[in-house]
Scaffold this motif. Structure first.
Motif, mmCIF file in Angstrom:
data_model
loop_
_atom_site.group_PDB
_atom_site.id
_atom_site.type_symbol
_atom_site.label_atom_id
_atom_site.label_comp_id
_atom_site.label_asym_id
_atom_site.label_seq_id
_atom_site.Cartn_x
_atom_site.Cartn_y
_atom_site.Cartn_z
ATOM 1 N N TRP A 35 0.936 -1.576 -0.232
ATOM 2 C CA TRP A 35 0.145 -0.469 0.317
ATOM 3 C C TRP A 35 0.689 0.893 -0.339
ATOM 4 N N ALA A 50 -0.066 4.240 -1.966
ATOM 5 C CA ALA A 50 -0.778 5.469 -1.493
ATOM 6 C C ALA A 50 -0.529 6.612 -0.715
ATOM 7 N N HIS A 57 -7.468 2.407 2.776
ATOM 8 C CA HIS A 57 -8.136 2.820 1.486
ATOM 9 C C HIS A 57 -7.406 2.061 0.772
ATOM 10 N N THR A 58 -6.462 2.274 -0.116
ATOM 11 C CA THR A 58 -5.734 1.424 -0.930
ATOM 12 C C THR A 58 -5.794 -0.320 0.204
ATOM 13 N N ARG A 77 -5.448 7.010 3.434
ATOM 14 C CA ARG A 77 -5.778 6.892 1.975
ATOM 15 C C ARG A 77 -5.159 5.367 1.492
ATOM 16 N N LYS A 110 -9.398 -1.980 -0.165
ATOM 17 C CA LYS A 110 -10.270 -1.839 -1.891
ATOM 18 C C LYS A 110 -9.500 -3.078 -2.055
ATOM 19 N N TYR A 111 -8.599 -3.932 -1.905
ATOM 20 C CA TYR A 111 -7.318 -4.842 -2.498
ATOM 21 C C TYR A 111 -8.228 -5.877 -2.255
#
Length: 251
Positions: A34, A37, A202-203, A199, A206-207
C-alpha cells in the motif's frame, strides 16, 4: 515402492521455497503493497504521536500503526511495545515523554476533555495512544500509573471507520491509524490530514474487497438490525452499554 519414496525424499531441495517478493518499506508482498498510497513526501507536523502497543497487535497482519509511521516525517510517530508503561525496555525515553506537560493521553475517562477544546496555540503536543482491543487498552491503563497523571482527552466527532474489512465492536470505534489521523487533523488545524493519512488503508481495503473479502458492519449495527449470529457475551454487552468507545479497537 519404498525405493520410490526414498528417491522422492532425496529429491526435496534443502533450500527454502521461494517466497513472494516483499516491499522494503511496509514488509508486505509487493502485490498487496500500500506504499504508493502514502503521502509523498511524508507529512510534516508539529505534533508527535506516541503509540503504546499491546504485544498482540504486532502479530496482526493488517495492523495500521505502520501506515502512520510511514505517512509522517521520521520521529513523528514512535511505537513502544508492552503491557505496562514505562517498562525496562523503554523507561528512560518514555519517562521523559510522560513527564512533559505537553503530553496528552487519548483515553475516555471521566476526567477527559474533548480534544477540540484543548488550546492549540499552547502546542505543539505529544499525544499518547494505546494500541489494542478495548480490554487490552483498559488493562494497559490500569497497570500503568504513569498514564493516570497525564492530561486526558477524547474525540467527540469520530464518524464511522473506513476499516470495512474488519468487524468493529461499535459504530464509533476506529483503527489506530484513523484515530491518530483524526487527532492530528484537530491538533494541526488541518482537516485534510485525516484523508491523506488514511489513504493507505483505503488501498488495502479495496484490494481485499476486489479479491473476495466482504464488507463488515460493526457488532453494534448487526445487533440493532437483528443480524448478529451469536449470543451476546458479557464483555460485548458491557462495551455496547458504554458507547463512548476510545476509538482504538483494532488494529
Amino acid at each position: 515402492m519404498e525405493d520410490d519414496a526414498w528417491l522422492d525424499l532425496v529429491g526435496i531441495s534443502a533450500d527454502p521455497p521461494n517466497r513472494r517478493d516483499k516491499c522494503e518499506k511496509c514488509k508486505r508482498p509487493v502485490v498487496v503493497c500500500w506504499c504508493p498510497a502514502l503521502p509523498h513526501p511524508p507529512e510534516a507536523v508539529a505534533s508527535q504521536i506516541v503509540i503504546l502497543q499491546h504485544p498482540a497487535e504486532e502479530k496482526r497482519s493488517l495492523r495500521t500503526a505502520l501506515m502512520l509511521q510511514l505517512g509522517l516525517e521520521p520521529g513523528k510517530c514512535v511505537v513502544y511495545k508492552g503491557k505496562r508503561f514505562p517498562n525496562h525496555r523503554n523507561h528512560a525515553d518514555l519517562q521523559r515523554i510522560l513527564d512533559s506537560p505537553q503530553t496528552l493521553l487519548l483515553y475516555p475517562s471521566r476526567d477527559s476533555v474533548p480534544l477540540e477544546e484543548v488550546d492549540h496555540n499552547a502546542g505543539p503536543y505529544t499525544l499518547v495512544l494505546i494500541d489494542g482491543t478495548w480490554p487490552q487498552a483498559k488493562a494497559i491503563y490500569a497497570s500503568s500509573p504513569a498514564l493516570h497523571r497525564l492530561r486526558q482527552v477524547k474525540l467527540i466527532a469520530v464518524g464511522i471507520s473506513d476499516y470495512i474489512i474488519r468487524t468493529q465492536p461499535t459504530e464509533g470505534c476506529l483503527s489506530t491509524l484513523e484515530t491518530a489521523a483524526q487527532c492530528l487533523a484537530v491538533l494541526e488545524s488541518r482537516p485534510e490530514l485525516r484523508q491523506t493519512l488514511v489513504r493507505p488503508l483505503h488501498t488495502l481495503c479495496k484490494y481485499q474487497l476486489d479479491n473476495g473479502a466482504v464488507e463488515h458492519q460493526s457488532k453494534e449495527f448487526l445487533l440493532k438490525n437483528n443480524q448478529y449470529p451469536k449470543p451476546i457475551g458479557k464483555r460485548l454487552s458491557r462495551l455496547l452499554r458504554n458507547t463512548a468507545c476510545d476509538g482504538n479497537e483494532e488494529t
